[in-house]
Scaffold this motif. Structure first.
Motif, PDB file in Angstrom:
ATOM      1  N   TRP A  26       0.863  -1.180   0.000  1.00  0.00           N
ATOM      2  CA  TRP A  26       0.000   0.000   0.000  1.00  0.00           C
ATOM      3  C   TRP A  26       0.903   1.235   0.000  1.00  0.00           C
ATOM      4  O   TRP A  26       1.690   1.428   0.929  1.00  0.00           O
ATOM      5  N   GLY A  27       0.827   2.003  -1.053  1.00  0.00           N
ATOM      6  CA  GLY A  27       1.640   3.203  -1.163  1.00  0.00           C
ATOM      7  C   GLY A  27       3.092   2.886  -1.482  1.00  0.00           C
ATOM      8  O   GLY A  27       3.451   1.753  -1.791  1.00  0.00           O
ATOM      9  N   ILE A  28       3.934   3.906  -1.382  1.00  0.00           N
ATOM     10  CA  ILE A  28       5.352   3.739  -1.726  1.00  0.00           C
ATOM     11  C   ILE A  28       6.262   3.712  -0.501  1.00  0.00           C
ATOM     12  O   ILE A  28       7.454   3.505  -0.625  1.00  0.00           O
ATOM     13  N   LYS A  29       5.696   3.901   0.690  1.00  0.00           N
ATOM     14  CA  LYS A  29       6.518   3.986   1.898  1.00  0.00           C
ATOM     15  C   LYS A  29       6.414   2.750   2.785  1.00  0.00           C
ATOM     16  O   LYS A  29       6.611   2.820   3.985  1.00  0.00           O
ATOM     17  N   GLY A  30       6.103   1.597   2.189  1.00  0.00           N
ATOM     18  CA  GLY A  30       6.150   0.353   2.951  1.00  0.00           C
ATOM     19  C   GLY A  30       4.868  -0.059   3.632  1.00  0.00           C
ATOM     20  O   GLY A  30       4.882  -0.960   4.466  1.00  0.00           O
ATOM     21  N   ASP A  77     -12.522  -3.130   1.830  1.00  0.00           N
ATOM     22  CA  ASP A  77     -12.597  -4.465   2.427  1.00  0.00           C
ATOM     23  C   ASP A  77     -11.251  -4.976   2.926  1.00  0.00           C
ATOM     24  O   ASP A  77     -11.102  -6.153   3.222  1.00  0.00           O
ATOM     25  N   VAL A  78     -10.258  -4.084   3.017  1.00  0.00           N
ATOM     26  CA  VAL A  78      -8.947  -4.461   3.549  1.00  0.00           C
ATOM     27  C   VAL A  78      -8.568  -3.543   4.702  1.00  0.00           C
ATOM     28  O   VAL A  78      -9.187  -2.510   4.925  1.00  0.00           O
ATOM     29  N   ILE A  79      -7.534  -3.946   5.409  1.00  0.00           N
ATOM     30  CA  ILE A  79      -6.912  -3.105   6.436  1.00  0.00           C
ATOM     31  C   ILE A  79      -5.593  -2.636   5.840  1.00  0.00           C
ATOM     32  O   ILE A  79      -4.830  -3.442   5.303  1.00  0.00           O
ATOM     33  N   VAL A  80      -5.332  -1.343   5.917  1.00  0.00           N
ATOM     34  CA  VAL A  80      -4.027  -0.840   5.497  1.00  0.00           C
ATOM     35  C   VAL A  80      -3.248  -0.511   6.762  1.00  0.00           C
ATOM     36  O   VAL A  80      -3.789   0.009   7.734  1.00  0.00           O
ATOM     37  N   ALA A  81      -1.975  -0.892   6.755  1.00  0.00           N
ATOM     38  CA  ALA A  81      -1.164  -0.729   7.965  1.00  0.00           C
ATOM     39  C   ALA A  81       0.242  -0.283   7.606  1.00  0.00           C
ATOM     40  O   ALA A  81       0.773  -0.655   6.557  1.00  0.00           O
ATOM     41  N   THR A  82       0.806   0.511   8.498  1.00  0.00           N
ATOM     42  CA  THR A  82       2.227   0.843   8.404  1.00  0.00           C
ATOM     43  C   THR A  82       2.925   0.094   9.525  1.00  0.00           C
ATOM     44  O   THR A  82       2.401  -0.046  10.634  1.00  0.00           O
ATOM     45  N   ILE A  83       4.114  -0.396   9.196  1.00  0.00           N
ATOM     46  CA  ILE A  83       4.861  -1.269  10.094  1.00  0.00           C
ATOM     47  C   ILE A  83       6.187  -0.604  10.438  1.00  0.00           C
ATOM     48  O   ILE A  83       6.843  -0.041   9.561  1.00  0.00           O
ATOM     49  N   LEU A  86       9.661  -0.852   8.217  1.00  0.00           N
ATOM     50  CA  LEU A  86       9.318  -1.235   6.849  1.00  0.00           C
ATOM     51  C   LEU A  86       9.020   0.066   6.113  1.00  0.00           C
ATOM     52  O   LEU A  86       7.958   0.664   6.306  1.00  0.00           O
ATOM     53  N   ASP A  87       9.987   0.515   5.316  1.00  0.00           N
ATOM     54  CA  ASP A  87       9.908   1.865   4.772  1.00  0.00           C
ATOM     55  C   ASP A  87       9.845   1.956   3.256  1.00  0.00           C
ATOM     56  O   ASP A  87       9.916   3.048   2.705  1.00  0.00           O
ATOM     57  N   ASP A  88       9.730   0.818   2.555  1.00  0.00           N
ATOM     58  CA  ASP A  88       9.645   0.930   1.098  1.00  0.00           C
ATOM     59  C   ASP A  88       8.694  -0.121   0.537  1.00  0.00           C
ATOM     60  O   ASP A  88       8.385  -1.119   1.172  1.00  0.00           O
ATOM     61  N   ARG A  89       8.243   0.121  -0.657  1.00  0.00           N
ATOM     62  CA  ARG A  89       7.272  -0.755  -1.318  1.00  0.00           C
ATOM     63  C   ARG A  89       7.834  -2.155  -1.556  1.00  0.00           C
ATOM     64  O   ARG A  89       7.111  -3.145  -1.418  1.00  0.00           O
TER      65      ARG A  89
END
Length: 191
Positions: A26-30, A77-83, A86-89
């Motif tokens: 999701w996105g470009i930042k991981g 219908d999904v969960i988007v999460a940042t970890i 984890l900084d890149d796609r």
């Protein structure tokens, strides 16, 4: 991610329950997308520690055993999460297919009359007359309500499906590991 060698990564807790799968970046930042297994994905929000295992279809694929969630939210219908860490796609895409587990002890307490599926599986089912009907082996989501999948006694009989609604379910007693229902069937009856 933990950044620890595999032999030092924390073990998945004994009460861990699989709650979803990583289905994409999701996105470009991981960021990652997780498909939850429940219509109400509160179990994913209940903990900032998600335990991962590789998908069965990717034997030998390496994923971290533990990730620490910075932020998670519903998006369609999904969960988007940042970890954390984890900084890149590319790193996020490497997690696609991973199975996501959360410790059952961290789940929110359900409201009165509500139950987690994982807590119903394995419960003995009997009817109002005290006749043992079998054991819950799973549930089916039908939209309007869930349906209990019962492995009957004797085991050789066909699976029984009982709607998990007040009209048929009299009582769920988690402490006694039993469900009382207004239902009967005769596994030996001829059609």
């Amino acid at each position: 991610m933990t950044g620890l060698p595999a032999e030092q990564e924390p073990a998945k807790p004994d009460d861990a329950v699989e709650v979803g799968r990583v289905v994409g970046a999701w996105g470009i930042k991981g960021g990652i997308k997780v498909k939850p297994f429940a219509a109400d994905p509160q179990a994913l929000f209940s903990s900032k520690r998600w335990y991962l295992e590789p998908a069965e279809a990717k034997p030998g694929h390496r994923v971290p055993a533990l990730v620490r969630v910075r932020e998670a939210r519903e998006q369609g219908d999904v969960i988007v999460a940042t970890i954390n860490d984890l900084d890149d796609r590319n790193g996020a895409e490497a997690l696609v297919g991973a199975r996501v587990f959360v410790a059952r002890s961290s789940f929110p307490t359900p409201a009165a009359g509500e139950f987690y599926w994982i807590d119903l599986i394995g419960l003995a089912v009997h009817n109002r007359q005290g006749k043992a009907l079998g054991e819950v082996i799973g549930l089916i989501e039908t939209g309007p309500h869930c349906v209990l999948r019962i492995r009957p006694e004797p085991v050789e009989a066909e699976e029984v499906l009982i709607p998990f609604v007040d009209a048929y379910v009299d009582k769920v007693d988690l402490a006694a590991r039993a469900i009382s229902v207004d239902w009967d069937f005769d596994p030996d009856a001829e059609d």
